[in-house]
Scaffold this motif. Structure first.
Motif, PDB file in Angstrom:
ATOM      1  N   TRP A 143     -51.717  61.525  84.801  1.00  0.00           N
ATOM      2  CA  TRP A 143     -50.787  62.047  85.800  1.00  0.00           C
ATOM      3  C   TRP A 143     -49.882  63.119  85.199  1.00  0.00           C
ATOM      4  CZ3 TRP A 143     -51.016  56.750  84.553  1.00  0.00           C
ATOM      5  CH2 TRP A 143     -50.064  56.309  83.631  1.00  0.00           C
ATOM      6  N   THR A 144     -48.844  63.512  85.929  1.00  0.00           N
ATOM      7  CA  THR A 144     -47.952  64.595  85.502  1.00  0.00           C
ATOM      8  C   THR A 144     -46.970  64.121  84.439  1.00  0.00           C
ATOM      9  OG1 THR A 144     -48.080  65.607  87.682  1.00  0.00           O
ATOM     10  CG2 THR A 144     -46.259  66.305  86.267  1.00  0.00           C
ATOM     11  N   HIS A 145     -46.905  64.892  83.356  1.00  0.00           N
ATOM     12  CA  HIS A 145     -45.993  64.585  82.253  1.00  0.00           C
ATOM     13  C   HIS A 145     -45.055  65.762  82.015  1.00  0.00           C
ATOM     14  CE1 HIS A 145     -47.917  60.853  80.765  1.00  0.00           C
ATOM     15  NE2 HIS A 145     -48.983  61.386  81.351  1.00  0.00           N
ATOM     16  N   VAL A 146     -43.761  65.459  81.846  1.00  0.00           N
ATOM     17  CA  VAL A 146     -42.773  66.511  81.590  1.00  0.00           C
ATOM     18  C   VAL A 146     -41.767  66.029  80.548  1.00  0.00           C
ATOM     19  CG1 VAL A 146     -42.932  67.579  83.877  1.00  0.00           C
ATOM     20  CG2 VAL A 146     -41.330  65.689  83.495  1.00  0.00           C
ATOM     21  N   LYS A 178     -35.680  50.092  91.236  1.00  0.00           N
ATOM     22  CA  LYS A 178     -35.417  50.569  89.881  1.00  0.00           C
ATOM     23  C   LYS A 178     -35.731  49.453  88.884  1.00  0.00           C
ATOM     24  CE  LYS A 178     -31.758  53.114  89.121  1.00  0.00           C
ATOM     25  NZ  LYS A 178     -30.343  53.569  89.034  1.00  0.00           N
ATOM     26  N   ASN A 179     -36.249  49.881  87.743  1.00  0.00           N
ATOM     27  CA  ASN A 179     -36.463  48.991  86.598  1.00  0.00           C
ATOM     28  C   ASN A 179     -37.298  47.754  86.923  1.00  0.00           C
ATOM     29  OD1 ASN A 179     -34.983  50.676  84.858  1.00  0.00           O
ATOM     30  ND2 ASN A 179     -33.066  49.792  85.569  1.00  0.00           N
ATOM     31  N   LEU A 205     -45.777  57.280  97.807  1.00  0.00           N
ATOM     32  CA  LEU A 205     -44.941  56.529  96.880  1.00  0.00           C
ATOM     33  C   LEU A 205     -44.943  57.251  95.537  1.00  0.00           C
ATOM     34  CD1 LEU A 205     -43.310  53.851  97.022  1.00  0.00           C
ATOM     35  CD2 LEU A 205     -45.227  52.751  95.857  1.00  0.00           C
ATOM     36  N   LYS A 206     -43.770  57.425  94.959  1.00  0.00           N
ATOM     37  CA  LYS A 206     -43.635  58.196  93.726  1.00  0.00           C
ATOM     38  C   LYS A 206     -42.930  57.353  92.670  1.00  0.00           C
ATOM     39  CE  LYS A 206     -42.284  62.384  94.370  1.00  0.00           C
ATOM     40  NZ  LYS A 206     -41.452  63.579  94.632  1.00  0.00           N
ATOM     41  N   ILE A 207     -43.481  57.354  91.483  1.00  0.00           N
ATOM     42  CA  ILE A 207     -42.864  56.645  90.365  1.00  0.00           C
ATOM     43  C   ILE A 207     -42.388  57.664  89.326  1.00  0.00           C
ATOM     44  CG2 ILE A 207     -43.272  55.092  88.405  1.00  0.00           C
ATOM     45  CD1 ILE A 207     -45.258  53.570  90.130  1.00  0.00           C
ATOM     46  N   ILE A 208     -41.123  57.571  88.966  1.00  0.00           N
ATOM     47  CA  ILE A 208     -40.606  58.337  87.827  1.00  0.00           C
ATOM     48  C   ILE A 208     -40.527  57.362  86.660  1.00  0.00           C
ATOM     49  CG2 ILE A 208     -38.758  59.790  86.932  1.00  0.00           C
ATOM     50  CD1 ILE A 208     -37.872  60.321  89.765  1.00  0.00           C
ATOM     51  N   ASP A 209     -41.260  57.672  85.612  1.00  0.00           N
ATOM     52  CA  ASP A 209     -41.383  56.766  84.470  1.00  0.00           C
ATOM     53  C   ASP A 209     -40.735  57.411  83.243  1.00  0.00           C
ATOM     54  OD1 ASP A 209     -42.225  54.908  82.562  1.00  0.00           O
ATOM     55  OD2 ASP A 209     -44.174  55.897  82.311  1.00  0.00           O
ATOM     56  N   SER A 251     -37.989  52.878  81.597  1.00  0.00           N
ATOM     57  CA  SER A 251     -37.134  52.789  82.784  1.00  0.00           C
ATOM     58  C   SER A 251     -37.890  53.428  83.936  1.00  0.00           C
ATOM     59  CB  SER A 251     -35.806  53.508  82.550  1.00  0.00           C
ATOM     60  OG  SER A 251     -34.969  53.405  83.676  1.00  0.00           O
ATOM     61  N   ILE A 252     -38.058  52.671  85.005  1.00  0.00           N
ATOM     62  CA  ILE A 252     -38.882  53.120  86.132  1.00  0.00           C
ATOM     63  C   ILE A 252     -38.059  53.196  87.412  1.00  0.00           C
ATOM     64  CG2 ILE A 252     -40.754  52.384  87.675  1.00  0.00           C
ATOM     65  CD1 ILE A 252     -42.259  51.457  85.187  1.00  0.00           C
ATOM     66  N   ILE A 253     -38.256  54.294  88.144  1.00  0.00           N
ATOM     67  CA  ILE A 253     -37.612  54.474  89.438  1.00  0.00           C
ATOM     68  C   ILE A 253     -38.703  54.743  90.467  1.00  0.00           C
ATOM     69  CG2 ILE A 253     -35.991  55.862  90.779  1.00  0.00           C
ATOM     70  CD1 ILE A 253     -34.537  56.493  88.180  1.00  0.00           C
ATOM     71  N   VAL A 254     -38.667  54.025  91.572  1.00  0.00           N
ATOM     72  CA  VAL A 254     -39.686  54.158  92.613  1.00  0.00           C
ATOM     73  C   VAL A 254     -39.067  54.837  93.833  1.00  0.00           C
ATOM     74  CG1 VAL A 254     -41.392  52.960  94.021  1.00  0.00           C
ATOM     75  CG2 VAL A 254     -40.746  52.025  91.785  1.00  0.00           C
TER      76      VAL A 254
END
Length: 364
Positions: free
Chosen positions: A311-314, A348-349, A254-258, A335-338
């Protein structure tokens, strides 16, 4: 999405094939400006096209150019914000009086006159209903509730009569650029996919092939790329250490883009929850990539350290101009996308308890 893209590409081809076959238009009139340059810009599917340019002299101007189909055009003063909207048709002559308060009195051409009628109906109805509502409020304040209700009913009637007149104008122009412009007006403020599709579906097939229709079709197609069930597009951004990392390179169940920023109060308040979530589920396959909308490196790095996010930050350090932010249609932070392990968008969100509940259920 395939249908929208096919429509978009086929119509662009037809437009390209028709280039160079335009008919001359002319616009002359007065403007509350002694000097400067006046531009005529046409709304096209991909960009604004400059049709003509002329110098303003003694608060007067005269400008002409070519256009091969009716378009939404803007009279713009070079170097100034905003502009005057008009419906520009091939072979038509127009007169205009342009004032500094943003009011453009433009006449000429069937579509422009219909647009003028539409604006007049809106303005008159708003003025009448506003006065009636004020009388209703005054009556209510004096506890004359029956009178207040009567005034409110009159105001509602004014709006309904106006709406019928406006809808009639749209019906009469259903297959041209005027209806497309009016029906899609304000849609840029809609951030959800389904309401946008509803607006698009109100357009006739011919209206869908005008610039406003094509612009909306492209926006819908772009949003579908990052909608739930779509495969999230890959991207590569830079870590604080200067390393380029792609989103697809992060592997997990499972991956979260934050999407966040150091200056975002709600983001910083949410970070402790994110840290606890990560620590509780990292061994079960949860990975996180935080994309910062910061424009300066120092506060970004300081916030990561202070909030203890391991975790990873970009970031591109371009703020809202970041191409990833734009591609993912991020309009606010946090804003979060899973995503699942195949980078398919699952949610999302969702934040806080809802996010924890989703992760708990998925990784149980």
């Amino acid at each position: 999405m395939k249908t929208l893209l096919t429509l978009l590409l086929s119509t662009l081809l037809l437009i390209a094939q028709g280039q160079g076959k335009g008919k001359t238009f002319s616009i002359s009139g007065k403007i509350e400006l002694d000097k400067g340059n006046l531009l005529v810009l046409a709304q096209q599917a991909e960009k604004m096209d400059t049709l003509a340019k002329t110098a303003i002299a003694g608060q007067h101007f005269s400008i002409s150019g070519e256009v091969n189909q009716a378009v939404v055009a803007y009279l713009v003063i070079e170097g100034y914000e905003g502009g005057f909207v008009m419906m520009l048709e091939p072979g038509m002559e127009y007169t205009a009086t342009l004032t500094q308060d943003g009011d453009g009195n433009i006449h000429g051409g069937k579509l422009q006159e219909s647009y003028n009628d539409y604006r007049y109906i809106v303005a008159q109805a708003n003025t009448e209903s506003r006065l009636l509502n004020q009388k209703a409020d005054k009556a209510a304040a004096q506890k004359h509730f029956k009178t207040a209700k009567e005034y409110q009913a009159k105001a509602d009637k004014v709006q309904q009569v106006a709406a019928d007149k406006l809808n009639n104008i749209i019906r009469k122009n259903a297959d041209n650029v005027l209806a497309a412009f009016l029906q899609t007006a304000g849609s840029e403020k809609i951030t959800e996919l389904e309401p946008l599709k509803q607006v698009y579906n109100t357009l006739s097939e011919k209206a869908k092939q005008t610039a406003p229709g094509l612009i909306l079709a492209k926006r819908i197609a772009d949003m579908e790329k990052v909608s739930i069930s779509a495969i999230a597009p890959d991207f590569t951004l830079t870590t604080p250490e200067g390393k380029e990392v792609s989103m697809y390179s992060l592997k997990g169940k499972l991956k979260i883009i934050d999407f966040w920023a150091s200056w975002c109060g709600p983001c910083r308040m949410e970070n402790p929850n994110m840290v606890k979530l990560y620590n509780d589920f990292k061994d079960k396959g949860l990975v996180i990539m935080s994309v910062s909308l910061d424009e300066r490196k120092a506060p970004w790095v300081q916030a990561i350290k202070k909030d203890g996010m391991p975790w990873t930050h970009v970031s591109s350090l371009k703020g809202w101009k970041c191409s990833v932010v734009q591609e993912y249609k991020v309009t606010g932070v946090p804003s979060i996308i899973v995503l699942d392990e195949n980078n398919r968008i699952l949610a999302k969100n969702i934040r806080a308890e809802k996010l924890r509940a989703f992760v708990t259920e998925y990784l149980k």
